[in-house]
Design a protein around this motif. Structure first.
Motif, PDB file in Angstrom:
ATOM      1  N   ALA A  40      61.706  33.269  28.421  1.00  0.00           N
ATOM      2  CA  ALA A  40      61.003  32.640  27.303  1.00  0.00           C
ATOM      3  C   ALA A  40      61.712  31.334  26.966  1.00  0.00           C
ATOM      4  CB  ALA A  40      60.979  33.555  26.088  1.00  0.00           C
ATOM      5  N   GLU A  41      60.919  30.352  26.580  1.00  0.00           N
ATOM      6  CA  GLU A  41      61.499  29.076  26.153  1.00  0.00           C
ATOM      7  C   GLU A  41      62.145  29.205  24.786  1.00  0.00           C
ATOM      8  OE1 GLU A  41      59.070  25.624  26.556  1.00  0.00           O
ATOM      9  OE2 GLU A  41      58.314  26.252  28.516  1.00  0.00           O
ATOM     10  N   GLU A  42      61.593  30.069  23.955  1.00  0.00           N
ATOM     11  CA  GLU A  42      62.121  30.294  22.607  1.00  0.00           C
ATOM     12  C   GLU A  42      62.335  31.792  22.405  1.00  0.00           C
ATOM     13  OE1 GLU A  42      62.879  27.819  20.528  1.00  0.00           O
ATOM     14  OE2 GLU A  42      62.101  26.303  21.913  1.00  0.00           O
ATOM     15  N   LEU A  43      63.339  32.151  21.639  1.00  0.00           N
ATOM     16  CA  LEU A  43      63.573  33.547  21.313  1.00  0.00           C
ATOM     17  C   LEU A  43      62.608  33.986  20.219  1.00  0.00           C
ATOM     18  CD1 LEU A  43      67.475  33.537  21.289  1.00  0.00           C
ATOM     19  CD2 LEU A  43      65.935  34.171  23.159  1.00  0.00           C
ATOM     20  N   ASN A  44      62.294  35.277  20.194  1.00  0.00           N
ATOM     21  CA  ASN A  44      61.392  35.792  19.170  1.00  0.00           C
ATOM     22  C   ASN A  44      62.125  35.884  17.825  1.00  0.00           C
ATOM     23  OD1 ASN A  44      62.861  38.230  19.169  1.00  0.00           O
ATOM     24  ND2 ASN A  44      61.391  39.275  20.479  1.00  0.00           N
ATOM     25  N   ALA A  45      61.464  36.389  16.819  1.00  0.00           N
ATOM     26  CA  ALA A  45      62.036  36.456  15.473  1.00  0.00           C
ATOM     27  C   ALA A  45      63.296  37.321  15.418  1.00  0.00           C
ATOM     28  CB  ALA A  45      60.990  36.992  14.495  1.00  0.00           C
ATOM     29  N   ASN A  46      63.472  38.195  16.400  1.00  0.00           N
ATOM     30  CA  ASN A  46      64.657  39.059  16.461  1.00  0.00           C
ATOM     31  C   ASN A  46      65.764  38.476  17.320  1.00  0.00           C
ATOM     32  OD1 ASN A  46      63.562  41.272  14.867  1.00  0.00           O
ATOM     33  ND2 ASN A  46      62.157  41.539  16.586  1.00  0.00           N
ATOM     34  N   GLY A  47      65.558  37.253  17.825  1.00  0.00           N
ATOM     35  CA  GLY A  47      66.568  36.612  18.660  1.00  0.00           C
ATOM     36  C   GLY A  47      66.596  37.123  20.087  1.00  0.00           C
ATOM     37  N   MET A  48      65.447  37.591  20.583  1.00  0.00           N
ATOM     38  CA  MET A  48      65.371  38.165  21.926  1.00  0.00           C
ATOM     39  C   MET A  48      64.251  37.528  22.739  1.00  0.00           C
ATOM     40  SD  MET A  48      65.433  42.196  21.057  1.00  0.00           S
ATOM     41  CE  MET A  48      66.660  42.932  20.020  1.00  0.00           C
ATOM     42  N   VAL A  49      64.396  37.615  24.062  1.00  0.00           N
ATOM     43  CA  VAL A  49      63.288  37.297  24.963  1.00  0.00           C
ATOM     44  C   VAL A  49      62.312  38.472  24.926  1.00  0.00           C
ATOM     45  CG1 VAL A  49      62.633  36.912  27.371  1.00  0.00           C
ATOM     46  CG2 VAL A  49      64.693  35.829  26.458  1.00  0.00           C
ATOM     47  N   THR A  50      62.821  39.636  25.222  1.00  0.00           N
ATOM     48  CA  THR A  50      62.086  40.903  25.211  1.00  0.00           C
ATOM     49  C   THR A  50      63.113  41.991  24.930  1.00  0.00           C
ATOM     50  OG1 THR A  50      60.506  40.095  26.849  1.00  0.00           O
ATOM     51  CG2 THR A  50      60.654  42.476  26.599  1.00  0.00           C
ATOM     52  N   ASP A  51      62.779  42.933  24.096  1.00  0.00           N
ATOM     53  CA  ASP A  51      63.711  44.013  23.773  1.00  0.00           C
ATOM     54  C   ASP A  51      63.871  44.926  24.995  1.00  0.00           C
ATOM     55  OD1 ASP A  51      64.925  46.414  22.790  1.00  0.00           O
ATOM     56  OD2 ASP A  51      64.223  45.925  20.779  1.00  0.00           O
ATOM     57  N   PHE A  52      65.119  45.153  25.417  1.00  0.00           N
ATOM     58  CA  PHE A  52      65.382  46.030  26.562  1.00  0.00           C
ATOM     59  C   PHE A  52      64.794  47.426  26.338  1.00  0.00           C
ATOM     60  CE2 PHE A  52      69.238  43.191  27.064  1.00  0.00           C
ATOM     61  CZ  PHE A  52      68.784  42.561  28.210  1.00  0.00           C
ATOM     62  N   THR A  53      64.794  47.877  25.097  1.00  0.00           N
ATOM     63  CA  THR A  53      64.246  49.203  24.788  1.00  0.00           C
ATOM     64  C   THR A  53      62.756  49.263  25.080  1.00  0.00           C
ATOM     65  OG1 THR A  53      65.919  49.520  23.096  1.00  0.00           O
ATOM     66  CG2 THR A  53      63.989  50.953  22.976  1.00  0.00           C
ATOM     67  N   HIS A  54      62.031  48.184  24.826  1.00  0.00           N
ATOM     68  CA  HIS A  54      60.590  48.175  25.103  1.00  0.00           C
ATOM     69  C   HIS A  54      60.322  48.261  26.603  1.00  0.00           C
ATOM     70  CE1 HIS A  54      59.972  46.021  21.006  1.00  0.00           C
ATOM     71  NE2 HIS A  54      60.154  47.319  20.862  1.00  0.00           N
ATOM     72  N   ILE A  55      61.159  47.598  27.394  1.00  0.00           N
ATOM     73  CA  ILE A  55      61.020  47.694  28.852  1.00  0.00           C
ATOM     74  C   ILE A  55      61.261  49.135  29.295  1.00  0.00           C
ATOM     75  CG2 ILE A  55      61.917  46.932  31.081  1.00  0.00           C
ATOM     76  CD1 ILE A  55      62.748  44.290  29.634  1.00  0.00           C
ATOM     77  N   LYS A  56      62.337  49.730  28.787  1.00  0.00           N
ATOM     78  CA  LYS A  56      62.660  51.108  29.158  1.00  0.00           C
ATOM     79  C   LYS A  56      61.548  52.061  28.761  1.00  0.00           C
ATOM     80  CE  LYS A  56      66.114  54.706  28.706  1.00  0.00           C
ATOM     81  NZ  LYS A  56      67.374  55.134  28.111  1.00  0.00           N
ATOM     82  N   GLN A  57      60.979  51.858  27.568  1.00  0.00           N
ATOM     83  CA  GLN A  57      59.892  52.733  27.113  1.00  0.00           C
ATOM     84  C   GLN A  57      58.711  52.684  28.075  1.00  0.00           C
ATOM     85  OE1 GLN A  57      59.348  51.212  23.153  1.00  0.00           O
ATOM     86  NE2 GLN A  57      60.529  52.869  22.239  1.00  0.00           N
ATOM     87  N   LEU A  58      58.330  51.488  28.471  1.00  0.00           N
ATOM     88  CA  LEU A  58      57.178  51.372  29.373  1.00  0.00           C
ATOM     89  C   LEU A  58      57.475  52.011  30.724  1.00  0.00           C
ATOM     90  CD1 LEU A  58      54.304  50.091  29.983  1.00  0.00           C
ATOM     91  CD2 LEU A  58      55.640  48.443  31.271  1.00  0.00           C
ATOM     92  N   VAL A  59      58.605  51.658  31.310  1.00  0.00           N
ATOM     93  CA  VAL A  59      58.896  52.104  32.670  1.00  0.00           C
ATOM     94  C   VAL A  59      59.324  53.565  32.705  1.00  0.00           C
ATOM     95  CG1 VAL A  59      60.322  51.697  34.710  1.00  0.00           C
ATOM     96  CG2 VAL A  59      59.452  49.756  33.402  1.00  0.00           C
ATOM     97  N   SER A  60      60.350  53.915  31.975  1.00  0.00           N
ATOM     98  CA  SER A  60      60.887  55.277  32.055  1.00  0.00           C
ATOM     99  C   SER A  60      59.955  56.312  31.433  1.00  0.00           C
ATOM    100  CB  SER A  60      62.254  55.352  31.384  1.00  0.00           C
ATOM    101  OG  SER A  60      63.197  54.617  32.125  1.00  0.00           O
ATOM    102  N   GLU A  61      59.472  56.032  30.232  1.00  0.00           N
ATOM    103  CA  GLU A  61      58.658  57.032  29.562  1.00  0.00           C
ATOM    104  C   GLU A  61      57.303  57.238  30.219  1.00  0.00           C
ATOM    105  OE1 GLU A  61      58.601  56.417  25.324  1.00  0.00           O
ATOM    106  OE2 GLU A  61      60.799  56.342  25.240  1.00  0.00           O
ATOM    107  N   ARG A  62      56.779  56.209  30.851  1.00  0.00           N
ATOM    108  CA  ARG A  62      55.467  56.335  31.506  1.00  0.00           C
ATOM    109  C   ARG A  62      55.564  56.824  32.952  1.00  0.00           C
ATOM    110  NH1 ARG A  62      51.143  52.912  29.624  1.00  0.00           N
ATOM    111  NH2 ARG A  62      49.930  53.996  31.191  1.00  0.00           N
ATOM    112  N   LEU A  63      56.696  56.509  33.643  1.00  0.00           N
ATOM    113  CA  LEU A  63      56.752  56.755  35.078  1.00  0.00           C
ATOM    114  C   LEU A  63      57.802  57.770  35.529  1.00  0.00           C
ATOM    115  CD1 LEU A  63      56.387  53.069  36.332  1.00  0.00           C
ATOM    116  CD2 LEU A  63      54.581  54.726  35.810  1.00  0.00           C
ATOM    117  N   ASP A  64      58.888  57.940  34.794  1.00  0.00           N
ATOM    118  CA  ASP A  64      59.985  58.796  35.254  1.00  0.00           C
ATOM    119  C   ASP A  64      59.573  60.269  35.272  1.00  0.00           C
ATOM    120  OD1 ASP A  64      62.631  59.207  36.175  1.00  0.00           O
ATOM    121  OD2 ASP A  64      63.301  59.723  34.156  1.00  0.00           O
TER     122      ASP A  64
END
Length: 110
Positions: A40-64
């Motif tokens: 991302a060119e700019e960080l979100n309101a939380n100071g992140m590109v993307t929350d690592f937890t959101h990535i884990k939720q999508l990948v691990s919780e949906r596929l593992d």
């Protein structure tokens, strides 16, 4: 430009729908290594590109520990899985899916 990378390991089974004979049409499993790249060119309101937890939720919780044929609405090749993850993770531009040593598929958004 800001970059983040999240790597996860999931265990999942699949069988491929192919138009040629292959042992991969039988149900089998892998310990998949999934690497998700976001930017991302700019960080979100939380100071992140993307929350690592959101990535884990999508990948691990949906596929593992799933049968991917029952979970995903497409032929679960590593290529298709990479694109699906990229399409569903905020600010994702590339995903690498390694299904076994020496076999990696990547999807990168233009």
């Amino acid at each position: 430009m800001y970059y983040v990378t999240k790597q996860l390991e999931i265990s999942a089974a699949h069988r491929l729908e192919l138009n040629y004979p292959s042992k991969c049409t039988s149900l089998h499993g892998h310990n998949w290594i999934v690497t998700v790249h976001c930017r991302a060119e700019e960080l979100n309101a939380n100071g992140m590109v993307t929350d690592f937890t959101h990535i884990k939720q999508l990948v691990s919780e949906r596929l593992d520990h799933r049968c991917l044929n029952d979970t995903l609405p497409f032929n679960p090749t590593a290529e298709n899985i990479a694109r699906w993850i990229c399409d569903n993770v905020e600010n994702c531009y590339r995903v690498d899916v390694r299904e076994s040593e020496g076999n990696t598929a990547s999807y990168e958004r233009d």
